[in-house]
Scaffold this active site. Structure first.
Site, mmCIF file in Angstrom:
data_model
loop_
_atom_site.group_PDB
_atom_site.id
_atom_site.type_symbol
_atom_site.label_atom_id
_atom_site.label_comp_id
_atom_site.label_asym_id
_atom_site.label_seq_id
_atom_site.Cartn_x
_atom_site.Cartn_y
_atom_site.Cartn_z
ATOM 1 N NE ARG A 72 -49.648 37.009 -23.835
ATOM 2 C CZ ARG A 72 -49.078 36.332 -24.818
ATOM 3 N NH1 ARG A 72 -48.419 35.236 -24.544
ATOM 4 N NH2 ARG A 72 -49.156 36.729 -26.069
ATOM 5 C CG HIS A 132 -46.656 27.857 -24.425
ATOM 6 N ND1 HIS A 132 -46.155 29.120 -24.627
ATOM 7 C CD2 HIS A 132 -47.897 28.028 -23.922
ATOM 8 C CE1 HIS A 132 -47.064 30.020 -24.259
ATOM 9 N NE2 HIS A 132 -48.115 29.386 -23.818
ATOM 10 C CB CYS A 151 -43.816 33.068 -29.522
ATOM 11 S SG CYS A 151 -42.930 31.828 -28.678
ATOM 12 C CD GLU A 154 -46.759 29.528 -31.268
ATOM 13 O OE1 GLU A 154 -46.003 29.669 -30.297
ATOM 14 O OE2 GLU A 154 -46.567 28.704 -32.156
ATOM 15 C CG ASP A 155 -48.703 32.254 -26.685
ATOM 16 O OD1 ASP A 155 -48.476 31.093 -27.039
ATOM 17 O OD2 ASP A 155 -47.850 32.998 -26.168
HETATM 18 C C1 CIR Z 1 -45.764 34.760 -21.713
HETATM 19 O O1 CIR Z 1 -45.388 34.328 -20.619
HETATM 20 O O2 CIR Z 1 -46.926 34.658 -22.087
HETATM 21 C C2 CIR Z 1 -44.747 35.460 -22.591
HETATM 22 N N1 CIR Z 1 -43.788 36.107 -21.767
HETATM 23 C C3 CIR Z 1 -44.048 34.482 -23.496
HETATM 24 C C4 CIR Z 1 -44.978 33.801 -24.450
HETATM 25 C C5 CIR Z 1 -44.251 32.905 -25.382
HETATM 26 N N2 CIR Z 1 -45.142 32.292 -26.296
HETATM 27 C C6 CIR Z 1 -44.956 31.087 -26.816
HETATM 28 O O3 CIR Z 1 -44.044 30.379 -26.462
HETATM 29 N N3 CIR Z 1 -45.855 30.662 -27.702
#
Ligand code: CIR
Length: 279
Positions: free
Chosen positions: A88, A164, A253, A68-69
């Site tokens: 990332r 987020h 996510c 999702e990110d």
């Molecule tokens: C992060 O810190 O990027 C990952 N451990 C978790 C990302 C979760 N993503 C989201 O809530 N959209």
């Protein structure tokens, strides 16, 4: 007519135990269980008629399953994001080719902007964007530029202390949001007349729900919220995601949802010069 429903997901990385953590302590993450829970999540999407693509390009990246990110998908365009953490950023390289197949034109957030999909909550024609540790003012400016031709209202929301915006707030229908007021600013939502429900105090992470078609998915870790929403008449489905929760992830996510379009959309005609969001 809308095209086929496509869900992009990514298999949990064998290195997931080394994921980014911002607010949580590291706690034993069970990779076998993560794989089972991910498979069940994908099955549940398929049962709703979604074509689920389980990508595996980014296995070296511990947070690869949190697709999702990496993008914001709207009917008019897809915005490839730029993570707020260096660990990332490489995930986007492989994702680009999968996003290109979905139909809408692809734009991207460029340095020094950062923006993560977890900070973008679209409710009808309003796009809420979180000011978080992952999304900076330049990323938000570029989001505004990208959306300008399409008539969305872009509304900024202060986020913290949670990762987020969508950790703290999601919509369960076009007029109702679930919001944890300790983790994000409630005012922009109240001002616009949304009905704001808050998660039970014992379930502070429960505000991350996944609204999909007529269903609202709630993490099985949040039974009280599930019961309350069922009582209010929502079609609630619970999903076990304990291993992703240990990595600060939630239900939204784990997928990017899109109606694949074969036809040219109006925005396909954007000039090449407009394909970044700088101006
Ligand atoms: C992060 O810190 O990027 C990952 N451990 C978790 C990302 C979760 N993503 C989201 O809530 N959209």
């Amino acid at each position: 007519m809308l095209g086929p429903k496509v869900a992009l997901t990514h298999r949990p990385s064998p290195r997931m135990a080394q994921c980014e953590l911002t607010f949580l302590e590291r706690s034993g993450l069970d990779l076998t269980r993560a794989a089972q829970q991910h498979a069940a999540y994908c099955r549940q999407l398929r049962q709703l008629g979604w074509q689920v693509e389980v990508l595996d390009d980014n296995a070296p990246y511990p947070d690869a399953c949190f697709v999702e990110d990496l993008a914001v998908i709207l009917p008019e365009l897809i915005l490839l994001t730029r993570s707020g953490v260096a660990s990332r950023r490489g995930e986007s390289i492989a994702l680009r080719k999968h996003l290109q197949k979905l139909g809408p034109p692809l734009l991207e957030i460029t340095a020094p902007g950062t923006l993560e999909g977890g900070d973008v909550l679209r409710v009808a024609n309003t796009v809420f964007v979180g000011r978080s540790t992952r999304t900076n003012p330049e990323g938000i400016r570029q989001l505004r530029v990208a959306l300008r031709p399409f008539g969305y209202e872009v509304v900024e929301v202060d986020v913290g202390p949670s990762l987020h915006l969508k950790t703290a707030c999601t919509a369960i229908d076009d007029r109702t949001v679930l919001l944890n007021p300790d983790w994000c600013d409630i005012q922009p939502l109240l001002k616009r007349g949304y009905v704001v429900l808050t998660p039970p105090p014992s379930e502070p992470f429960a505000a991350n729900t996944l609204r999909i078609e007529s269903q609202v998915w709630v993490s099985a870790s949040h039974p009280q919220l599930a019961a309350e929403l069922t009582e209010r008449g929502y079609d609630v489905r619970t999903v076990e995601i304990t291993e992703f929760e240990k990595a600060e992830g939630g239900l939204t996510c784990l997928s990017l949802l899109c109606h694949r379009s074969g036809r040219e959309s109006p925005s396909t005609r954007l000039a090449a010069a407009e394909r970044t969001c700088q101006s």
